[in-house]
Design an enzyme around this catalytic site. Structure first.
Site, mmCIF file in Angstrom:
data_model
loop_
_atom_site.group_PDB
_atom_site.id
_atom_site.type_symbol
_atom_site.label_atom_id
_atom_site.label_comp_id
_atom_site.label_asym_id
_atom_site.label_seq_id
_atom_site.Cartn_x
_atom_site.Cartn_y
_atom_site.Cartn_z
ATOM 1 N N HIS A 249 0.871 -1.172 0.000
ATOM 2 C CA HIS A 249 0.000 0.000 0.000
ATOM 3 C C HIS A 249 0.907 1.221 0.000
ATOM 4 O O HIS A 249 1.721 1.402 0.914
ATOM 5 C CB HIS A 249 -0.926 -0.005 1.212
ATOM 6 C CG HIS A 249 -1.981 -1.067 1.148
ATOM 7 N ND1 HIS A 249 -2.480 -1.706 2.264
ATOM 8 C CD2 HIS A 249 -2.629 -1.612 0.081
ATOM 9 C CE1 HIS A 249 -3.398 -2.589 1.893
ATOM 10 N NE2 HIS A 249 -3.503 -2.551 0.578
ATOM 11 N N GLU A 252 1.624 3.339 3.142
ATOM 12 C CA GLU A 252 2.131 2.672 4.345
ATOM 13 C C GLU A 252 3.631 2.486 4.137
ATOM 14 O O GLU A 252 4.077 1.535 3.519
ATOM 15 C CB GLU A 252 1.389 1.356 4.564
ATOM 16 C CG GLU A 252 -0.110 1.587 4.792
ATOM 17 C CD GLU A 252 -0.941 0.307 4.775
ATOM 18 O OE1 GLU A 252 -0.348 -0.795 4.789
ATOM 19 O OE2 GLU A 252 -2.183 0.412 4.741
ATOM 20 N N HIS A 399 3.042 -3.667 6.301
ATOM 21 C CA HIS A 399 1.957 -2.695 6.188
ATOM 22 C C HIS A 399 2.035 -1.727 7.373
ATOM 23 O O HIS A 399 2.971 -1.772 8.168
ATOM 24 C CB HIS A 399 0.606 -3.412 6.165
ATOM 25 C CG HIS A 399 0.362 -4.188 4.901
ATOM 26 N ND1 HIS A 399 -0.525 -3.791 3.930
ATOM 27 C CD2 HIS A 399 0.912 -5.351 4.446
ATOM 28 C CE1 HIS A 399 -0.522 -4.664 2.937
ATOM 29 N NE2 HIS A 399 0.342 -5.622 3.230
ATOM 30 N N GLU A 491 2.158 -5.629 10.494
ATOM 31 C CA GLU A 491 1.681 -4.254 10.645
ATOM 32 C C GLU A 491 2.641 -3.547 11.608
ATOM 33 O O GLU A 491 2.819 -3.972 12.751
ATOM 34 C CB GLU A 491 0.261 -4.231 11.205
ATOM 35 C CG GLU A 491 -0.760 -4.939 10.333
ATOM 36 C CD GLU A 491 -1.267 -4.069 9.203
ATOM 37 O OE1 GLU A 491 -1.020 -2.842 9.252
ATOM 38 O OE2 GLU A 491 -1.904 -4.601 8.276
#
Length: 672
Positions: A249, A252, A399, A491
């Site tokens: 993404h 990110e 991410h 993440e």
């Protein structure tokens, strides 16, 4: 008549008073025109006053007729600012090379060309610096065109520099290994700067590093990978391959920066003798793709700049000083507005639809033909081809927006796809891998460190993807169901685009986890499946009793099977051979994969040869990739977009070189 006569008389007078015309037949009447020969003059160009010689001549080697003509050209302008443009790199080599043409050496009334060997050495060293700012190699530094050979009596334009360097070396103390500069700068890198850093890292550690491209983005940007291995570019028998992917993404961004830092770190630490890093690189083939979505990153960066424009007044208007744009939207998707983590083939639904069958399979599920009729992003296409071309064992993609490691499945098994715990057959292995990263992270496993509303679902920094947020077409599900590779999603924090001053903290929190996770590629078992003649068997299936997910052997018959500690019954089978079984014990705290080889015997014609999972399509079906030749279409789209972008956009330095009343120096443009 009266008016024209005086005019004629005046003309006759003028003609009669004019000097006699040159007549070659009359001796002494004609004086030949003598052209003044160019002479050696002092070097007066201010940016060339440190050359090893003091005399020059005009016209110079570039055709400038005078010093003023040379100073007014874009070539001299480039030499005057090249140090700033390249950030001090290749200075003063580039400037001195240019000066040897703008103010060439003059001896005995003749110009001496600079040596081609010196030019070639500088170009090999500095070409990537120009690529880093998207500038073409200057035309006047064409080594074949303007430089001479030793046989022509050329001179070394860097002679004065070399003498200074020799004097400096004699008086310089060699720094201890721990004092060597790692060249890591904790700042955000543009796409061009990222490419430059990776190329420089490859050059610095050429024995263990190699860069290569897996394709281009929708807007034509290169998807550049850097590989680390003691034999870069070559797969070695039984050496596991793993990959890191960042910036899927585009908004990110911390993962992208961490992977750039990791590449520099591996290079520096290997050179400095870090035993852990050396062991890791010497026994593992590591592939790092810092940015899967460079187009989205460009858009995200422009969003940050727009939101911060005139930021000093925000607080007075009621906005906090750290006011940011909505990071959940700007730059997240690719240039086609496709979410790349929803764009892979949805193989999880296929597995769910077959799970009630007696011997349903969850490995090497073919890509259905209907997938290719949808909108497949060129970035997705490139990564799928990459995943299929290399026998990856382990992977993580990075991410932002939370602080947790999620593991497959990402798609819920609930009929309505509501969030629901949806484990794979390898649930224990995935939890082991996820915990390996989370526990090694500075604070991820701390229950109070999570930042989202779903923190109650997290168990010491890990979570099942479908239980957290069910999605179809994710990259980690595709890795597991289509290949031998086990991938998790990391993440990295609550802020998708953290402030630049937080990058060092991000590296400090993650660098141990990054190393630990790579080492997990050496857990479980590995081996070679051969026939009775000692030949490796490609495509043999390695099955573990109680786990409905097989792995297959690579070209040389080798395999890797990630497992946690315990006792297992492992079997190997292949068409035309009898099945072989072995009992394997993996003790706790075992840090290297156990070696388990198999020798398969040819099956007699009357023996019923095991066929594996009956619901798994034949190999020919699995090998059916891109049956409608989408690659050509994606390549064409990326190429057209790249050319369109190049025509529309000029580099940031362009306007500085466009001089009034002079032709635009298009030779500076890399893709003109």
């Amino acid at each position: 008549m009266s008016t024209t006569l005086p005019i004629l008389l005046q003309l006759l007078v003028l003609v009669s008073c004019a000097p006699p015309r040159c007549d070659p037949g009359v001796r002494g009447l004609c004086k030949p025109t003598v052209e003044e020969k160019p002479k050696c003059t002092d070097v007066l160009l201010s940016y060339c006053d440190d050359m090893a010689y003091t005399q020059t001549m005009f016209p110079n080697l570039l055709g400038h007729k005078s010093r003023e003509d040379a100073e007014a050209g874009a070539e001299y302008l480039l030499m005057s600012v090249v140090e700033s443009l390249l950030g001090g790199e290749c200075n003063p080599e580039i400037r001195m090379l240019g000066c040897s043409l703008l103010a060439p050496r003059c001896e005995g009334g003749a110009v001496l060309k600079p040596c081609r060997a010196a030019c070639e050495a500088v170009r090999q060293k500095c070409a990537r610096a120009f690529e880093g700012i998207e500038m073409a190699w200057p035309y006047f530094l064409d080594c074949d065109r303007f430089f001479g050979s030793d046989g022509e009596g050329c001179h070394d334009p860097l002679m004065g520099l070399k003498e200074q360097e020799e004097e400096a070396v004699d008086s310089m103390e060699v720094p201890a290994p721990e004092e060597l500069d790692t060249s890591m700068q904790f700042t955000y890198h543009s796409n061009a700067q990222m490419t430059s850093v990776l190329k420089k890292t490859e050059e610095r550690c050429s024995d263990i590093a190699r860069t290569y491209s897996i394709g281009r983005s929708m807007e034509g940007r290169e998807l550049l990978v850097i590989e680390f291995s003691n034999n870069p570019g070559q797969h070695e028998l039984l050496e596991p391959e793993m990959k890191y992917i960042g910036n899927m993404h585009g908004n990110e961004v911390l993962g992208r920066q961490l992977l750039i830092f990791l590449a520099q770190y591996l290079c520096s630490e290997y050179l400095q003798g870090n035993e852990r890093v050396q062991a890791l690189v010497n026994t593992t083939r590591i592939h790092i793709l810092p940015s899967m979505n460079p187009d989205g990153y460009e858009l995200a960066v422009s969003g940050v700049q727009d939101s911060n424009y005139g930021g000093g007044d925000d607080e007075e208007e009621g906005y906090p000083q750290d006011h940011r744009y909505d990071t959940s939207t700007i730059g997240r998707n690719n240039a086609q507005n496709i979410d790349l983590n929803r764009n892979f083939p949805d193989l999880t639904s296929i597995v769910y639809s077959r799970r009630r069958q007696r011997s349903f399979g969850t490995d090497h599920v073919p890509i259905p033909d209907y997938y290719w009729f949808g909108k497949v992003a060129p970035e997705t296409y490139a990564v799928m081809k990459w995943i299929r071309s290399i026998p990856f064992v382990l992977s993580a993609n990075f991410h932002g927006g939370e602080l947790v490691v999620s593991y497959p499945y990402d798609l819920s098994k609930h009929p309505l796809e509501h969030n629901m715990l949806s484990p794979t057959p390898d649930d224990q292995v995935f939890k082991f891998l996820a915990r390996g990263y989370a526990i090694s992270h500075e604070r991820m496993s701390n229950e109070n460190a999570n930042c989202g509303s779903s923190r109650s679902l997290f168990q010491k920094g890990i979570v099942n993807g479908a239980q957290w947020s069910s999605i179809a077409g994710s990259m980690q599900d595709f890795n597991y169901l289509h290949t031998n590779c086990f991938e998790v999603t990391v993440e990295l924090g609550c802020d998708k685009f953290p402030p630049e001053e937080d990058l060092f903290i991000g590296w400090h929190e993650n660098h141990e986890a990054l190393l630990t996770f790579m080492e997990l590629a050496h857990h479980g078992i590995k081996g070679v499946v051969k026939d009775e003649e000692g030949n490796g068997i490609k495509g043999a299936r390695i099955a573990v009793r109680g786990i409905r997910h097989d792995v297959t052997t690579a070209e040389a018959g080798e395999y890797w099977r990630l497992l946690t500690h315990g006792i297992y019954i492992v079997s190997a089978s292949a068409p035309g051979y009898t099945r072989a079984n072995k009992r394997v014990h993996l003790p706790p705290r075992m840090r290297t994969a156990g070696r388990v080889d198999f020798v398969l015997q040819k099956a007699p014609p009357e023996v019923d040869v095991p066929k594996g999972n009956s619901t798994i399509p034949a190999t020919a079906s699995y090998d059916r990739f891109d049956p409608f030749n989408q690659y050509q279409r994606y390549t064409m789209m990326a190429g057209l977009s790249q050319r369109r972008e190049e025509r529309a956009e000029k580099p940031w330095w362009w306007n500085y070189f466009v001089l009034p009343g002079r032709p635009a120096p298009t030779w500076l443009l890399k893709h003109y």
